[in-house]
Design a protein around this motif. Structure first.
Motif, short mmCIF file in Angstrom:
data_model
loop_
_atom_site.label_atom_id
_atom_site.label_comp_id
_atom_site.label_asym_id
_atom_site.label_seq_id
_atom_site.Cartn_x
_atom_site.Cartn_y
_atom_site.Cartn_z
N ALA A 139 -2.88 -6.72 -5.41
CA ALA A 139 -3.68 -5.50 -5.27
C ALA A 139 -3.99 -4.99 -6.67
O ALA A 139 -3.13 -4.40 -7.33
CB ALA A 139 -2.93 -4.45 -4.46
N ALA A 140 -5.23 -5.27 -7.14
CA ALA A 140 -5.62 -4.89 -8.50
C ALA A 140 -7.14 -4.78 -8.56
O ALA A 140 -7.85 -5.45 -7.82
CB ALA A 140 -5.12 -5.92 -9.51
N ASP A 141 -7.62 -3.93 -9.45
CA ASP A 141 -9.07 -3.82 -9.65
C ASP A 141 -9.61 -5.01 -10.44
O ASP A 141 -10.74 -5.42 -10.23
CB ASP A 141 -9.39 -2.53 -10.42
CG ASP A 141 -9.07 -1.29 -9.61
OD1 ASP A 141 -9.45 -1.25 -8.44
OD2 ASP A 141 -8.42 -0.39 -10.14
N ARG A 142 -8.78 -5.55 -11.31
CA ARG A 142 -9.20 -6.72 -12.09
C ARG A 142 -8.03 -7.69 -12.19
O ARG A 142 -6.90 -7.31 -12.50
CB ARG A 142 -9.65 -6.31 -13.49
CG ARG A 142 -10.08 -7.49 -14.35
CD ARG A 142 -10.81 -7.05 -15.60
NE ARG A 142 -9.99 -6.22 -16.46
CZ ARG A 142 -10.47 -5.51 -17.48
NH1 ARG A 142 -11.77 -5.49 -17.70
NH2 ARG A 142 -9.66 -4.78 -18.23
N ASN A 171 0.81 -1.22 0.00
CA ASN A 171 0.00 0.00 0.00
C ASN A 171 0.85 1.27 0.00
O ASN A 171 0.34 2.35 -0.30
CB ASN A 171 -0.93 0.01 1.21
CG ASN A 171 -2.01 -1.07 1.10
OD1 ASN A 171 -2.41 -1.44 0.01
ND2 ASN A 171 -2.46 -1.57 2.25
N GLN A 192 -13.30 -9.07 -10.59
CA GLN A 192 -13.55 -7.67 -10.91
C GLN A 192 -14.72 -7.16 -10.08
O GLN A 192 -15.71 -7.87 -9.89
CB GLN A 192 -13.85 -7.51 -12.41
CG GLN A 192 -14.07 -6.06 -12.84
CD GLN A 192 -14.17 -5.93 -14.35
OE1 GLN A 192 -13.70 -6.79 -15.08
NE2 GLN A 192 -14.78 -4.85 -14.81
N ASN A 193 -14.56 -5.93 -9.58
CA ASN A 193 -15.61 -5.30 -8.76
C ASN A 193 -16.02 -6.18 -7.58
O ASN A 193 -17.20 -6.36 -7.29
CB ASN A 193 -16.84 -4.97 -9.62
CG ASN A 193 -16.53 -3.95 -10.70
OD1 ASN A 193 -15.67 -3.09 -10.52
ND2 ASN A 193 -17.21 -4.06 -11.83
N ASN A 194 -15.02 -6.74 -6.90
CA ASN A 194 -15.24 -7.58 -5.72
C ASN A 194 -16.07 -8.82 -6.01
O ASN A 194 -16.70 -9.38 -5.11
CB ASN A 194 -15.90 -6.77 -4.60
CG ASN A 194 -15.00 -5.69 -4.04
OD1 ASN A 194 -13.79 -5.87 -3.97
ND2 ASN A 194 -15.58 -4.57 -3.66
N TYR A 212 -1.93 6.19 -7.14
CA TYR A 212 -2.81 5.02 -7.18
C TYR A 212 -1.91 3.80 -7.31
O TYR A 212 -1.33 3.55 -8.37
CB TYR A 212 -3.77 5.13 -8.36
CG TYR A 212 -4.92 4.13 -8.30
CD1 TYR A 212 -5.88 4.22 -7.31
CD2 TYR A 212 -5.03 3.11 -9.25
CE1 TYR A 212 -6.93 3.31 -7.25
CE2 TYR A 212 -6.09 2.21 -9.21
CZ TYR A 212 -7.03 2.32 -8.20
OH TYR A 212 -8.06 1.42 -8.14
N SER A 230 -0.88 -0.22 -7.16
CA SER A 230 -1.29 -1.62 -7.34
C SER A 230 -0.04 -2.47 -7.40
O SER A 230 1.08 -1.98 -7.39
CB SER A 230 -2.12 -1.78 -8.62
OG SER A 230 -1.33 -1.46 -9.76
#
Length: 583
Positions: free
Chosen positions: A332-335, A206, A353-355, A314, A316
């Protein structure tokens, strides 16, 4: 003791239909008022009922007037039952995600003045140590136990009944019923997420990447070496940079090693960074090993690898950490997705993606699913307005109203009220089954034996014929098939036998004629005989129907014969239809 008659005698079926309808209505009104048919709530209240219930008393010298005597008040409260409630039966306990579901047999089946059920719980199998955790008026209770962090946590349960007179009965058993709760996945995810946020790896992933200060274009190397009796340290920084018009790019590698009497550290950090105006994009690869000792005891031991990408803050990336006891691997990634090589244009088998996790195909040997959906069918979500499940142990379903287009009951069903079809209209349409044992149907087909003390109206007997085979027909009557039927009584009289049959045939010639004869026999005596003939080529059928005018009782045999003009050229391969008797 009251022995007065409450029902009217049956109405003679030979009476005039118009008068019969009026008498049937009066009979229904009378018997409904007496409580022997219809809804028990419609029963009329009598003076005897009030006196017997202790709600009123007759005045002295009168058999019709009732009320207070000598102005004394009437005790309007009937005497309560002094019986102790029975021992509960059918008690079960089963654990689920964050709660344990308890269920038991319907108290109203065991005694009448039930008030509520007491639920006891203990960590040990000792009823003396159990405490009341709740009460329920029905037959199911949910004990919510959400904050359980591991499997194997369970409790012992007992239940008792309490009557409306506040009398508590014995527990269901001297031994408790044990059940373990399955940890609530939402609670576990929250706890694990908190632990991850405080971990070494999460803090490393982080953290932002430090900005490299680039002042000029060039290649530079810095080194530092320190060594003493207690400490040895070496550091090297290699920097390749370029700068123009306020924009800059740099690649920097920093290598550090340090060792003393109680610690050893090795670290290499490579940073690739670009700056354009206020925008900064960075990639950092870090490898670190670190061991520390304090007062002779090991206090730090770990190996860490991270790869981070930082674009304008930002961050990742992914990383791995191992302290000799536990290893972590984090992304650590959004997708996040997994796919084989050369999969462009093809469906990816695994995507986050999107949890949400998307899996194209999965083979799972064992799974615990708290909530889910299979196509249009969801499970784990059948709860009431308070969040308590309405499903009980062993798959029972509890609800005030259940609507279903089709309902299948595997073993048995118990109803605690009258059952009606949605189009029921007494004497006109629909059906009704009442708690007092009476029922009303418009049409009934019974495929078996019917036992009754008295039957009003006509009852017909019928049986299906479906013979198949291959019989060659001679020039004289050949017996093709015979079948018997038992003709029951109808209003103490016999019935008239009948038949409706079809023979399917084929012939070897194209101009043959077949004759069909059906005989109705009883005890070797022919009661009736019917004959018909037909001519056709190839395949065809012959229909024949008839019956006997005389009323008979007992077993009757129907025999089907056939004859052909040209012997042995006609075949009969099926006889189908109905045989029976009309009242």
């Amino acid at each position: 003791m009251n022995n007065r008659r409450k029902t009217l005698p049956p109405i003679d079926p030979k009476i005039d239909p118009k008068l019969r309808a009026v008498l049937e209505a009066l009979k229904e009104i009378q018997e409904t008022g007496e409580g022997v048919r219809g809804d028990p709530m419609d029963r009329k209240l009598t003076i005897r009922d009030l006196v017997d219930a202790g709600l009123a008393r007759l005045r002295p010298g009168s058999m019709t007037e009732f009320g207070p005597v000598n102005d004394d008040p009437i005790d309007n409260d009937p005497p309560g039952s002094t019986l102790i409630p029975p021992r509960p039966t059918g008690f079960n306990a089963i654990g689920s995600f964050g709660y344990i579901v308890l269920s038991w047999d319907i108290p109203g089946d065991l005694y009448l003045n039930h008030a509520f059920t007491n639920i006891y719980r203990s960590e040990t199998d000792n009823f003396a140590n159990a405490k009341v955790i709740g009460r329920d008026t029905g037959m199911m209770y949910t004990d919510h136990i959400r904050e359980v962090e591991e499997e194997g946590v369970g409790f012992y349960y007992w239940i008792t009944f309490t009557s409306t007179e506040d009398r508590e009965g014995p527990p269901n058993n001297t031994s408790g019923t044990y059940a373990e709760v399955i940890p609530d996945l939402g609670f576990l995810l929250d706890r694990l997420s908190g632990e991850i946020d405080e971990s070494v790896l999460a803090k490393s992933l982080n953290g932002r990447i430090d900005k490299i200060e680039v002042l000029e274009t060039g290649i530079k190397t810095e080194t530092e070496i320190r060594e003493s009796a207690d400490l040895a340290m070496a550091r090297r920084i290699d920097n390749v940079s370029a700068a123009a018009n306020g924009n800059a790019s740099a690649i920097q590698t920093e290598q550090t090693v340090r060792a003393d009497a109680d610690a050893a550290l090795a670290q290499q950090i490579t940073t690739v960074q670009s700056q354009l105006g206020g925008n900064i994009a960075s990639v950092e690869q870090s490898m670190t090993t670190n061991i520390e000792r304090l007062n002779g005891e090991l206090v730090k031991l770990g190996a860490e690898y991270t790869l981070k990408l930082d674009v304008n803050g930002y961050v990742s990336g992914f990383g791995a950490y191992n302290d000799g006891k536990t290893s972590d691997f984090a992304i650590a990634a959004d997708r996040f997705w997994v796919a084989p090589p050369n999969s462009t244009g093809k469906r990816k088998p695994f995507i986050i993606q999107n949890n949400k996790v998307y899996i194209d195909t999965a083979m799972i040997r064992n799974a615990s699913i708290q909530e889910g959906q299979l196509g249009p069918i969801s499970f784990g979500k059948i709860t009431d307005r308070n969040g308590s499940p309405v499903t009980t142990v062993a798959g029972k379903l509890k609800g005030e109203l259940i609507e279903a287009d089709n309902l299948r009951v595997a073993e048995a069903a118990t109803f605690y009220g009258d059952v009606y079809s949605n189009n029921y209209w007494s004497g006109v349409s629909g059906w009704a089954i009442r708690q007092n044992g009476s029922a009303e149907f418009n049409n009934v087909t019974v495929r078996g034996t019917l036992y009754a003390e008295d039957i009003e109206g006509d009852v017909n007997d019928v049986a299906q014929v479906n013979w198949q085979g291959d019989k060659r027909v001679s020039s004289y009557k050949s017996l093709i098939h015979q079948q018997s039927i038992y003709i029951s009584y109808s209003n103490k009289q016999g019935k008239c036998p009948y038949f409706m049959l079809t023979l399917r045939c084929f012939e070897e010639r194209s101009d043959s004629t077949i004759g069909v004869t059906v005989q109705i026999e009883q005890n070797g005596r022919v009661l009736a005989e019917q004959y018909t003939a037909a001519q056709f080529g190839g395949n065809g059928g012959v229909a024949i129907a008839g019956g006997a005018d005389n009323r008979i009782k007992g077993t009757v045999v129907f025999k089907v014969f056939a004859d052909a003009y040209f012997a042995n050229t006609m075949h009969v391969y099926q006889v189908s239809g109905l045989i029976g008797a009309l009242a």
